[in-house]
Design a protein around this motif. Structure first.
Motif, PDB file in Angstrom:
ATOM      1  N   PHE A  77       7.547-133.877  67.854  1.00 19.40           N
ATOM      2  CA  PHE A  77       7.690-134.004  66.625  1.00 19.40           C
ATOM      3  C   PHE A  77       8.361-135.527  65.755  1.00 19.40           C
ATOM      4  N   ASP A  78       8.529-136.389  66.943  1.00 20.95           N
ATOM      5  CA  ASP A  78       8.985-137.801  66.505  1.00 20.95           C
ATOM      6  C   ASP A  78      10.534-137.339  65.847  1.00 20.95           C
ATOM      7  N   TYR A  79      11.308-136.422  66.122  1.00 27.08           N
ATOM      8  CA  TYR A  79      12.482-135.940  65.450  1.00 27.08           C
ATOM      9  C   TYR A  79      13.426-136.871  65.662  1.00 27.08           C
ATOM     10  N   ASP A  80      14.047-137.520  64.548  1.00 27.98           N
ATOM     11  CA  ASP A  80      15.228-138.653  64.660  1.00 27.98           C
ATOM     12  C   ASP A  80      16.594-137.747  64.615  1.00 27.98           C
ATOM     13  N   TYR A  81      17.048-137.462  65.400  1.00 25.79           N
ATOM     14  CA  TYR A  81      18.387-136.518  65.475  1.00 25.79           C
ATOM     15  C   TYR A  81      19.577-137.287  64.866  1.00 25.79           C
ATOM     16  N   SER A  82      19.595-138.696  64.627  1.00 25.51           N
ATOM     17  CA  SER A  82      20.736-139.227  64.150  1.00 25.51           C
ATOM     18  C   SER A  82      20.811-138.759  62.430  1.00 25.51           C
ATOM     19  N   THR A  83      19.584-138.471  61.950  1.00 25.32           N
ATOM     20  CA  THR A  83      19.733-137.866  60.541  1.00 25.32           C
ATOM     21  C   THR A  83      20.364-136.672  60.327  1.00 25.32           C
ATOM     22  N   TYR A  84      20.234-135.870  61.359  1.00 28.97           N
ATOM     23  CA  TYR A  84      21.194-134.611  61.562  1.00 28.97           C
ATOM     24  C   TYR A  84      22.530-134.836  61.190  1.00 28.97           C
ATOM     25  N   TRP A  85      23.105-135.788  61.475  1.00 28.59           N
ATOM     26  CA  TRP A  85      24.478-136.213  61.311  1.00 28.59           C
ATOM     27  C   TRP A  85      25.177-136.640  60.033  1.00 28.59           C
ATOM     28  N   LYS A  86      24.084-137.087  59.024  1.00 30.98           N
ATOM     29  CA  LYS A  86      24.350-137.885  57.922  1.00 30.98           C
ATOM     30  C   LYS A  86      25.391-136.873  57.142  1.00 30.98           C
ATOM     31  N   ASN A  87      25.329-135.625  56.967  1.00 36.53           N
ATOM     32  CA  ASN A  87      26.159-134.974  55.890  1.00 36.53           C
ATOM     33  C   ASN A  87      26.839-134.050  56.913  1.00 36.53           C
ATOM     34  N   ARG A  88      27.363-134.410  58.041  1.00 33.20           N
ATOM     35  CA  ARG A  88      28.139-133.800  58.812  1.00 33.20           C
ATOM     36  C   ARG A  88      29.419-134.390  59.594  1.00 33.20           C
ATOM     37  N   VAL A  89      30.110-134.975  58.536  1.00 30.90           N
ATOM     38  CA  VAL A  89      31.277-135.949  59.173  1.00 30.90           C
ATOM     39  C   VAL A  89      32.379-134.900  59.777  1.00 30.90           C
ATOM     40  N   TYR A  90      32.759-133.988  59.025  1.00 24.81           N
ATOM     41  CA  TYR A  90      33.902-132.842  59.465  1.00 24.81           C
ATOM     42  C   TYR A  90      33.297-132.418  61.111  1.00 24.81           C
ATOM     43  N   GLU A  91      32.227-131.851  61.287  1.00 22.38           N
ATOM     44  CA  GLU A  91      31.880-131.307  62.438  1.00 22.38           C
ATOM     45  C   GLU A  91      31.729-132.545  63.669  1.00 22.38           C
ATOM     46  N   ASN A  92      31.348-133.696  63.244  1.00 25.25           N
ATOM     47  CA  ASN A  92      31.270-134.921  64.153  1.00 25.25           C
ATOM     48  C   ASN A  92      32.517-135.309  64.570  1.00 25.25           C
ATOM     49  N   ASN A  93      33.504-135.296  63.631  1.00 24.96           N
ATOM     50  CA  ASN A  93      35.062-135.500  64.022  1.00 24.96           C
ATOM     51  C   ASN A  93      35.867-134.551  64.593  1.00 24.96           C
ATOM     52  N   SER A  94      35.332-133.406  64.341  1.00 28.33           N
ATOM     53  CA  SER A  94      36.019-132.058  65.078  1.00 28.33           C
ATOM     54  C   SER A  94      35.636-132.037  66.423  1.00 28.33           C
ATOM     55  N   GLU A  95      34.465-132.353  66.861  1.00 22.24           N
ATOM     56  CA  GLU A  95      33.974-132.653  68.324  1.00 22.24           C
ATOM     57  C   GLU A  95      34.774-133.712  68.922  1.00 22.24           C
ATOM     58  N   LYS A  96      34.731-134.913  67.976  1.00 21.77           N
ATOM     59  CA  LYS A  96      35.286-135.946  68.955  1.00 21.77           C
ATOM     60  C   LYS A  96      36.641-135.803  68.994  1.00 21.77           C
ATOM     61  N   LEU A  97      37.494-135.047  68.162  1.00 28.40           N
ATOM     62  CA  LEU A  97      39.018-134.548  68.329  1.00 28.40           C
ATOM     63  C   LEU A  97      39.134-134.169  69.619  1.00 28.40           C
ATOM     64  N   ILE A  98      38.389-133.277  70.166  1.00 31.24           N
ATOM     65  CA  ILE A  98      38.305-132.578  71.443  1.00 31.24           C
ATOM     66  C   ILE A  98      38.022-133.566  72.426  1.00 31.24           C
ATOM     67  N   LEU A  99      36.897-134.296  72.332  1.00 31.02           N
ATOM     68  CA  LEU A  99      36.600-135.040  73.403  1.00 31.02           C
ATOM     69  C   LEU A  99      37.485-136.139  73.963  1.00 31.02           C
ATOM     70  N   ASN A 100      38.008-136.983  72.599  1.00 28.41           N
ATOM     71  CA  ASN A 100      38.810-137.995  72.925  1.00 28.41           C
ATOM     72  C   ASN A 100      40.250-137.448  73.533  1.00 28.41           C
ATOM     73  N   LYS A 101      40.688-136.292  73.512  1.00 22.61           N
ATOM     74  CA  LYS A 101      41.838-135.749  74.249  1.00 22.61           C
ATOM     75  C   LYS A 101      41.401-135.403  75.339  1.00 22.61           C
ATOM     76  N   GLU A 102      40.305-134.981  75.600  1.00 22.38           N
ATOM     77  CA  GLU A 102      39.846-134.517  76.994  1.00 22.38           C
ATOM     78  C   GLU A 102      39.729-135.797  78.076  1.00 22.38           C
ATOM     79  N   PHE A 103      39.166-136.999  77.488  1.00 14.98           N
ATOM     80  CA  PHE A 103      38.886-137.956  78.185  1.00 14.98           C
ATOM     81  C   PHE A 103      39.696-138.903  78.365  1.00 14.98           C
ATOM     82  N   LYS A 104      40.878-138.797  77.529  1.00 16.72           N
ATOM     83  CA  LYS A 104      41.932-139.830  77.425  1.00 16.72           C
ATOM     84  C   LYS A 104      42.240-140.608  78.497  1.00 16.72           C
ATOM     85  N   ASP A 105      42.650-139.735  79.542  1.00 21.91           N
ATOM     86  CA  ASP A 105      43.168-140.714  80.729  1.00 21.91           C
ATOM     87  C   ASP A 105      42.361-140.404  82.027  1.00 21.91           C
TER      88      ASP A 105
END
Ligand SMILES: C[S@@+](CC[C@H](N)C(=O)[O-])C[C@H]1O[C@@H](n2cnc3c(N)ncnc32)[C@H](O)[C@@H]1O
Ligand SMILES: [Zn+2]
Length: 312
Positions: free
Chosen positions: A10-38
């Motif tokens: 369907f030629d789905y452009d997934y990046s559009t999904y994130w336009k209004n999801r700043v909180y969800e995006n940052n919440s996920e990165k909060l976890i991943l940044n911590k987990e991959f830090k060292d």
């Protein structure tokens, strides 16, 4: 053969999904940044990595990050931007059920927002346990069937079957119809945390940490508090309430335990040295634009720097 959620249909452009999801995006990165830090290593695998939304969380620690996705169109469309920002990254089109990597060749990896497209998680976990090295660090995110709203809904409807460990086939709505079109049934499962844990452990992934994510995923809360305040509140909840099944998304940090078969461990640093035929896992013969399996003779193509190893 397992069905695949094919975003290219369907030629789905997934990046559009994130336009209004700043909180969800940052919440996920909060976890991943911590987990991959060292964490450090050679090959890192972002399974279903799409346009590289999460690459900044693991890029620094690994010399050869790989974004693997079934959507060749997504990889082609985003290749230049990804390569410019993260030059060491390799992009590979392949199916998570049948990966083109040698046994015990990958140091670490993650899968975020993809398991809901995986109808047979047990088949996927078996394949991922094959490609990762012994003691590999792997983060698995999944959509949590037992989140607070879903439990309240089930109790109100007196739907006690809901509490079983069976995956819940999520009805698609306008807002969650990732990778399909409206009115077309897609593969979209929410999983019971115990079910994911059991299936992962059966394949050797030992869960070392459980972190809840997106505790405040509600439009009304976003409007009242704004993304920044919500993120601060999220930080607190990730610390206090990750032991519960309240949030809609859960991250399992895991270590892969498997037999130490030194003969199989592939410590190469060159991508071509760890690529194998995704069908029979046979050795590949490479030309600049083609790879042919020396065993089953299947040929795979490389176009514009992206290997296409997709098979069903
Ligand atoms: C909802 S997106 C998530 C993308 C990325 N992980 C993120 O969180 O930003 C799901 C991605 O998984 C990919 N995908 C779905 N099934 C797959 C499979 N069997 N093998 C590889 N990729 C798959 C889709 O093509 C899509 O890019
Ligand atoms: Zn083969």
């Amino acid at each position: 053969m397992n069905d695949v959620a094919d975003y290219d249909l369907f030629d789905y452009d997934y990046s559009t999904y994130w336009k209004n999801r700043v909180y969800e995006n940052n919440s996920e990165k909060l976890i991943l940044n911590k987990e991959f830090k060292d964490k450090k290593g050679t090959f890192f695998l972002d399974i279903g990595g799409s346009y590289g939304r999460l690459t900044d969380t693991y890029y620094k620690g690994y010399s050869h990050p790989i974004i693997m996705d079934y959507s060749l169109k997504t990889l082609q469309k985003n290749k230049d931007v990804i390569k410019k920002k993260y030059p060491n990254t390799e992009l590979i089109a392949a199916n998570a059920y049948k990966m083109p990597f040698a046994t015990s060749s990958i140091d670490a990896g993650l899968m975020v927002r993809v398991l809901h497209h995986i109808e047979k998680p047990e088949d996927y976990f078996k394949e991922s346990a094959r490609v990762f090295k012994k003691d590999a660090f792997y983060v698995q995110e999944f959509a949590n069937k037992m989140h607070l709203k879903a439990v309240i809904r089930a109790v109100c409807k007196l739907d006690f079957k809901f509490f079983s460990k069976e995956p819940y086939n999520h009805p698609l709505t306008r807002s969650n119809a990732e990778g399909t079109d409206q009115g077309i049934a897609g593969i979209f499962y929410n999983f019971h945390p115990e079910d994911v844990k059991e299936k992962m452990e059966k394949c050797g992934f030992i869960i070392t940490k459980k972190t809840g994510c997106s505790f405040f995923r509600m439009q009304s809360l976003k409007k009242i508090f704004g993304d920044n305040t919500l993120l601060q509140m999220e930080k607190v909840q990730q610390k206090l309430l990750s032991w519960t099944n309240i949030p809609p998304s859960i991250f399992y940090s895991t270590t892969l335990k498997k037999k130490n078969n030194d003969k199989l461990i592939n410590n190469s640093e060159k991508l071509e040295d760890i690529l194998v035929c995704p069908e029979c896992k046979g050795k590949l013969n490479f030309t600049e634009k083609e790879a042919t399996c020396t065993h089953c003779k299947h040929t795979y193509k490389k176009e514009k720097d992206i290997w296409d190893f997709r098979i069903m």
